[in-house]
Design an enzyme around this catalytic site. Sequence first.
Site, PDB file in Angstrom:
ATOM      1  CE  LYS A 269      -3.987   2.111   2.314  1.00 21.75           C
ATOM      2  NZ  LYS A 269      -3.650   3.509   2.109  1.00 21.75           N
ATOM      3  NE  ARG A 289      -9.770   7.757  -1.661  1.00 24.88           N
ATOM      4  CZ  ARG A 289     -10.734   8.047  -0.792  1.00 24.88           C
ATOM      5  NH1 ARG A 289     -11.106   9.282  -0.615  1.00 24.88           N
ATOM      6  NH2 ARG A 289     -11.318   7.088  -0.116  1.00 24.88           N
ATOM      7  CD  GLU A 319      -1.644   5.798  -3.697  1.00 22.00           C
ATOM      8  OE1 GLU A 319      -2.695   5.455  -4.277  1.00 22.00           O
ATOM      9  OE2 GLU A 319      -1.638   6.446  -2.635  1.00 22.00           O
ATOM     10  CG  PHE A 359      -3.491  -0.189  -7.289  1.00 22.27           C
ATOM     11  CD1 PHE A 359      -4.875  -0.231  -7.322  1.00 22.27           C
ATOM     12  CD2 PHE A 359      -2.869   1.002  -6.975  1.00 22.27           C
ATOM     13  CE1 PHE A 359      -5.633   0.902  -7.041  1.00 22.27           C
ATOM     14  CE2 PHE A 359      -3.614   2.145  -6.690  1.00 22.27           C
ATOM     15  CZ  PHE A 359      -5.005   2.090  -6.726  1.00 22.27           C
ATOM     16  NE  ARG A 434     -14.483   3.494   2.952  1.00 19.84           N
ATOM     17  CZ  ARG A 434     -13.233   3.931   2.744  1.00 19.84           C
ATOM     18  NH1 ARG A 434     -12.214   3.090   2.862  1.00 19.84           N
ATOM     19  NH2 ARG A 434     -13.005   5.186   2.427  1.00 19.84           N
ATOM     20  CE  LYS A 440      -8.205   1.948   4.943  1.00 18.92           C
ATOM     21  NZ  LYS A 440      -8.235   3.350   4.566  1.00 18.92           N
TER      22      LYS A 440
HETATM   23  P1  ATP Z   1      -6.062   5.812   3.235  1.00 15.82           P
HETATM   24  O1  ATP Z   1      -6.141   7.134   3.906  1.00 15.82           O
HETATM   25  O2  ATP Z   1      -5.809   4.662   4.137  1.00 15.82           O
HETATM   26  O3  ATP Z   1      -5.188   5.810   2.027  1.00 15.82           O
HETATM   27  P2  ATP Z   1      -8.437   6.090   1.664  1.00 15.82           P
HETATM   28  O4  ATP Z   1      -9.737   6.397   2.310  1.00 15.82           O
HETATM   29  O5  ATP Z   1      -7.762   7.151   0.869  1.00 15.82           O
HETATM   30  O6  ATP Z   1      -7.494   5.487   2.769  1.00 15.82           O
HETATM   31  P3  ATP Z   1      -8.999   3.413   1.017  1.00 15.82           P
HETATM   32  O7  ATP Z   1      -9.880   2.903  -0.025  1.00 15.82           O
HETATM   33  O8  ATP Z   1      -9.482   3.271   2.390  1.00 15.82           O
HETATM   34  O9  ATP Z   1      -8.649   4.919   0.675  1.00 15.82           O
HETATM   35  O10 ATP Z   1      -7.589   2.719   0.914  1.00 15.82           O
HETATM   36  C1  ATP Z   1      -7.086   2.393  -0.332  1.00 15.82           C
HETATM   37  C2  ATP Z   1      -6.202   3.505  -0.847  1.00 15.82           C
HETATM   38  O11 ATP Z   1      -4.865   3.077  -0.812  1.00 15.82           O
HETATM   39  C3  ATP Z   1      -6.487   3.794  -2.298  1.00 15.82           C
HETATM   40  O12 ATP Z   1      -7.375   4.870  -2.422  1.00 15.82           O
HETATM   41  C4  ATP Z   1      -5.130   4.095  -2.909  1.00 15.82           C
HETATM   42  O13 ATP Z   1      -4.938   5.488  -2.975  1.00 15.82           O
HETATM   43  C5  ATP Z   1      -4.140   3.543  -1.928  1.00 15.82           C
HETATM   44  N1  ATP Z   1      -3.334   2.419  -2.431  1.00 15.82           N
HETATM   45  C6  ATP Z   1      -1.990   2.338  -2.379  1.00 15.82           C
HETATM   46  N2  ATP Z   1      -1.558   1.186  -2.856  1.00 15.82           N
HETATM   47  C7  ATP Z   1      -2.646   0.478  -3.251  1.00 15.82           C
HETATM   48  C8  ATP Z   1      -2.845  -0.810  -3.824  1.00 15.82           C
HETATM   49  N3  ATP Z   1      -1.824  -1.629  -4.084  1.00 15.82           N
HETATM   50  N4  ATP Z   1      -4.119  -1.189  -4.094  1.00 15.82           N
HETATM   51  C9  ATP Z   1      -5.170  -0.387  -3.827  1.00 15.82           C
HETATM   52  N5  ATP Z   1      -5.042   0.839  -3.268  1.00 15.82           N
HETATM   53  C10 ATP Z   1      -3.794   1.268  -2.982  1.00 15.82           C
END
Ligand code: ATP
Length: 608
Positions: A269, A289, A319, A359, A434, A440
Site C-alpha cells: 500500500k 481520487r 498510486e 494496481f 468500500r 487494508k
Molecule cells: P487511506 O487514507 O488509508 O489511504 P483512503 O480512504 O484514501 O485510505 P482506502 O480505499 O481506504 O482509501 O484505501 C485504499 C487507498 O490506498 C487507495 O485509495 C489508494 O490510494 C491507496 N493504495 C496504495 N496502494 C494500493 C494498492 N496496491 N491497491 C489499492 N489501493 C492502494
Amino acid sequence: MIETAINCCELVSHMEDLPYSELVKCYETMSNTTRRTELTEALVSFYKKTPIKVLKKATYLNQGKLYPDYLGIEIGVGERLTERAISIASGLSVEAVRQLYRKLGDLGSAAQQALESKKQYSLYKETLTISKVYDTLDQIAKTSGEGSVDEKLNLLSGLLSNADPAEAKYIVRTAIGKLRLGIADYTVLDALAIAFAGEKEYREDLERAYNLSSDLGEVAEAIASGGLKAVRSIKITIGRPVRPMLAERLSSAKEIIEKIGGQCSAEYKYDGERMQIHKNDENVSIFSRRLEVITHNYPDAVKLVQSSIKADRAILECEAVAVDLQTGELLPFQQLMHRRRKYGVERAMEDIPVSLFFFDILMVDDKDYTIRPYTERRKKLQEIIEVGERVKVAPNIVTNHPEELERFMQQAIQDGCEGLVVKDLHSSYKAGARAFSWIKLKREYRSELTDTIDLAIVGAFHGRGRRTGVYGAFLLAAYDSEDDTFKTTSKVGTGFSDDDLKTITNELEQYKLPHRSPRVLSEMEADVWFQPALVIEVIASEITLSPIHTAGRGRIRQDSGLALRFPKFTGNIRRDKAAEDATTVNELVEMYNSQLKKVEASPEELQR
Ligand code: ATP
C-alpha cells in the site's frame, strides 16, 4: 415588452420545461426537514413532474452544479459581483445589500430580503423556468476575457430582476457555489429509482450506471427516457472517470484471511496520490481520487504513461509517489501535495518527480475489465505495463498464512509503504464501493506506540485561517545527549485547543531567535526558530523512517531519520522538564526497534 410577452406564452407548455418555482418549493421542503425519508419524498414528487427535457439540468442544479464534477466547470461568480447584481435587481444600494449580508450571514437570504423590500414589481416579469435559470448560469460560467465582468453582471442581475424573493435566494446560492442542500448522490439515486422505475430496489442498476459514469444527470435522463434498459446500457467510457473502489480495514492478518476466506493477494500500500489514468492513444487524462482532473499537475506522469502502457486505449489505476532525486527513496505524501499548486509545475516536476505503482485495470481496448475477477485483471495489468525505473506494478504475494502476510507487511513498511491492501482473488472491481474485497492492513491499527513522548519545541509555523495570529504547528526535537543537540522528529499541528495555542505562542515569545539555534539540527525550515526550552507531550501511532527528520539519522538506515506518524499533542505542557529532559534520540531508536519486534511476533501472538 413584446419579447417578454412572447416568453410568457412560450412558457409553460409543461412538456418542455418547468417553472423554477417548482424546484424552489422542493428546496424549501428539503431545507425544513430533518428526516431523510422526507428528503427522498420531496425529490420523488419533484422528479415526477419534471419534463424529460429538463431533467438533466434539474439534476445538476439540485447538486448546486451545472455539469458533472469531473468536468471541473464552476459557475464562478464572486460575492462582490453578486452584491452588485442584487443591488441592480432590488434597487437597494450595494452598501445596503452588504449590510443585509452581514446581518444574515448568507448572501442568498440577503437577496431574498432585498427583493422583498422592493417597492415596485415590474408588470411584465418573465416567469423563470428551470432552463432559463440553468442556461443563464451556464452563459455566466462560459463568459471569460475582456468585458466578462460586465457581461456576468448583466446576466445575473437580469435573472434576479425576474425572480421572486424565494427564487432569488436559491439563484444566488447556486451562483456563488453555496447551495449546500446536503443531498447525497445516493438520495438522488433512490428518488430516481422510485420516481421512474417504481421501486427502490432498482437503485442498484442506477448505482452501477452512476459509478461507471460519475454523471448523475446522465443517469437521470436515461431512466426517465429509456427506463432500466437505457440505464443498463451506460458503459465505462474513456474520458469519464469511474468512481473508485475503496478498501475496508481490519487490524490483524488473521482476521483478514478469515474474512476473505483463505487465499488472497496482498499488495504493497503506497502512500501517495491515487490516480485513475485514461489513455486514448497519445491522449492521457488523469483523475484524482475525488475525480478531479489533475492531468496538468503531472506532465511527467503523462509521459510515463505514453511510453510504458502497451495498449492503445485503457483505464488504469496507480498510486503516484514522490521520490527523492538523490536517494531514490519514496517520500511522504505531503511532498506530493506541493505539486498540486497551479504554478511552477515544471519546477515541481524537477524537484519532486513521481514514480507510478499500478494496481488495477478497468478497461482495455474497449473491453470492460471491471466485471472480471482480480486475478484476471492483475494478469492483464502485468501484460500491458512495461516496467521501468519509474513505472512498476505494485508487488504482491498470494498467501493464506497470517505470518506470511505480517512478514510481507514489515517488508512493505521498510520499503517506505504504509502497509498492505489485501485483495479477494475472485472479486470484480466494485466501482464506488468500500467493501471487504479489499482490506487494508496498516501499522497504526495495531497501536504499537502507547507511550507518550516529550519533545522540545525548536521551531514554529504561522497559523492560518482560524489560527491566524498564533502559531499553527510546531517543529519538535528529541535530545541527543551524545553531542548535546536537538534533532527533529516531528511537525505537529493537531490536538491543540485555541487556548493551548495562545498559551504556547505567548510562552515561546521569550525564546524566539532570529535564526535556527546552532544546537538544533534540522532540514525542515521553520517560520520562527526558538531556543530549545519548552517541552510538550505528544502521542503518535508509530515511529517511521523519514528522509527529512534528523533524529536517529543513519542509525537504522543511511540517509533516514525517525519520524512520528500522526503525532498529536496530549494537552500536557511539561513545564516540569527542561529541554534536556526531553525524550532522547536513543529512546526513539529503541522504540522503533521494539515496534519491529512486535511485528515479528510469534504466531500465537499474531492470533491474539
Ligand atoms: P487511506 O487514507 O488509508 O489511504 P483512503 O480512504 O484514501 O485510505 P482506502 O480505499 O481506504 O482509501 O484505501 C485504499 C487507498 O490506498 C487507495 O485509495 C489508494 O490510494 C491507496 N493504495 C496504495 N496502494 C494500493 C494498492 N496496491 N491497491 C489499492 N489501493 C492502494
